[in-house]
Scaffold this motif. Structure first.
Motif, PDB file in Angstrom:
ATOM      1  N   ASN A  14       0.806  -1.218   0.000  1.00 45.46           N
ATOM      2  CA  ASN A  14       0.000   0.000   0.000  1.00 45.46           C
ATOM      3  C   ASN A  14       0.842   1.272   0.000  1.00 45.46           C
ATOM      4  OD1 ASN A  14      -2.363  -1.359  -0.314  1.00 45.46           O
ATOM      5  ND2 ASN A  14      -3.021  -1.180   1.801  1.00 45.46           N
ATOM      6  N   ASN A  58       0.398   3.939  -2.884  1.00 41.01           N
ATOM      7  CA  ASN A  58       0.047   5.321  -2.535  1.00 41.01           C
ATOM      8  C   ASN A  58       1.020   6.330  -3.137  1.00 41.01           C
ATOM      9  OD1 ASN A  58      -2.133   4.398  -1.067  1.00 41.01           O
ATOM     10  ND2 ASN A  58      -1.089   4.520   0.890  1.00 41.01           N
ATOM     11  N   LYS A  97     -10.321   8.889  -0.583  1.00 37.75           N
ATOM     12  CA  LYS A  97      -9.027   8.851   0.124  1.00 37.75           C
ATOM     13  C   LYS A  97      -9.236   8.633   1.618  1.00 37.75           C
ATOM     14  CE  LYS A  97      -6.188  11.461  -3.074  1.00 37.75           C
ATOM     15  NZ  LYS A  97      -5.333  12.612  -3.289  1.00 37.75           N
ATOM     16  N   GLU A  98     -10.258   9.269   2.170  1.00 29.92           N
ATOM     17  CA  GLU A  98     -10.568   9.081   3.582  1.00 29.92           C
ATOM     18  C   GLU A  98     -10.933   7.620   3.854  1.00 29.92           C
ATOM     19  OE1 GLU A  98     -14.259  10.195   6.391  1.00 29.92           O
ATOM     20  OE2 GLU A  98     -13.305  11.922   5.420  1.00 29.92           O
ATOM     21  N   ASN A 125      -7.759   5.598   3.802  1.00 33.34           N
ATOM     22  CA  ASN A 125      -7.000   5.834   5.039  1.00 33.34           C
ATOM     23  C   ASN A 125      -7.640   5.114   6.223  1.00 33.34           C
ATOM     24  OD1 ASN A 125      -5.054   7.416   3.783  1.00 33.34           O
ATOM     25  ND2 ASN A 125      -6.181   9.309   4.157  1.00 33.34           N
ATOM     26  N   ARG A 126      -8.972   5.094   6.275  1.00 30.26           N
ATOM     27  CA  ARG A 126      -9.672   4.383   7.347  1.00 30.26           C
ATOM     28  C   ARG A 126      -9.380   2.880   7.237  1.00 30.26           C
ATOM     29  NH1 ARG A 126     -15.139   5.085   6.261  1.00 30.26           N
ATOM     30  NH2 ARG A 126     -14.724   7.292   6.555  1.00 30.26           N
ATOM     31  N   ASP A 163      -6.783   1.493   5.918  1.00 32.75           N
ATOM     32  CA  ASP A 163      -5.386   1.286   6.326  1.00 32.75           C
ATOM     33  C   ASP A 163      -5.247   1.271   7.840  1.00 32.75           C
ATOM     34  OD1 ASP A 163      -4.492   1.110   3.696  1.00 32.75           O
ATOM     35  OD2 ASP A 163      -3.808   3.198   3.614  1.00 32.75           O
ATOM     36  N   ARG A 164      -5.902   2.205   8.526  1.00 35.31           N
ATOM     37  CA  ARG A 164      -5.803   2.247   9.996  1.00 35.31           C
ATOM     38  C   ARG A 164      -6.371   0.969  10.625  1.00 35.31           C
ATOM     39  NH1 ARG A 164      -7.511   7.492   9.011  1.00 35.31           N
ATOM     40  NH2 ARG A 164      -9.621   6.992   9.742  1.00 35.31           N
ATOM     41  N   TYR A 168      -3.928  -1.871  10.042  1.00 31.58           N
ATOM     42  CA  TYR A 168      -2.768  -1.860  10.943  1.00 31.58           C
ATOM     43  C   TYR A 168      -3.114  -2.554  12.260  1.00 31.58           C
ATOM     44  CZ  TYR A 168      -0.706   1.761   7.923  1.00 31.58           C
ATOM     45  OH  TYR A 168      -0.195   2.476   6.871  1.00 31.58           O
TER      46      TYR A 168
END
Length: 148
Positions: free
Chosen positions: A28, A32, A119-120, A123-124, A126-127, A130
């Motif tokens: 990712n 990105n 994009k948000e 990102n969500r 991805d979080r 993790y």
């Protein structure tokens, strides 16, 4: 036979951890950093490809750990195996409630029909990913510790 179960379980979960770790910290970030919509194309393709494979991998991993816990109930380290199973259950619940809904939306996106908050949403995802990676790494570490 029990030792073979332990080894197969460790290998299957270790490979799953490696794939998920590389998605989070290698694939990712590379995608990105690509110009234009190339990263988005890679992520949507990955969502389709891994979205088809990973459910089976997670369930297989959980089944193997459950069999290990049951077959080795009186062995040393069973508490660690049961805790690892609980963490894998948590990872499946997280996947179903948090990651799969975003994944299902994103795998259909094209540059012509992107939502304003794409994009948000990435990102969500991805979080959440993790956190899921941390959970499955902890489960893997517990299983390895149960061998000693």
């Amino acid at each position: 036979m029990f030792n073979a179960l332990e080894v197969v379980t460790i290998v299957v979960i270790g490979m799953m951890v490696g794939v998920e770790f590389s998605v989070a910290f290698v694939i990712n970030p590379i995608l990105n950093g690509l110009p234009g919509d190339n990263g988005l194309r890679g992520r949507t393709h990955g969502a389709r490809m891994l979205g088809a494979v990973m459910p089976f991998w997670y369930i297989t991993s959980l089944v193997l750990v459950a069999v290990w816990a049951i077959a080795g109930w009186h062995h040393h380290g069973t508490g660690l195996v049961v805790t690892a199973a609980a963490l894998l259950i948590l990872s499946v619940i997280m996947s179903l409630l948090l990651l799969v809904p975003i994944n299902n939306r994103s795998k259909t996106w094209t540059t012509d029909d992107l939502p304003a908050d794409w994009k948000e949403q990435m990102n969500r995802w991805d979080r959440f990913h993790y956190v899921r990676v941390a959970v499955i790494i902890a489960a893997f570490a517990l299983l390895v510790a149960a061998l000693t």
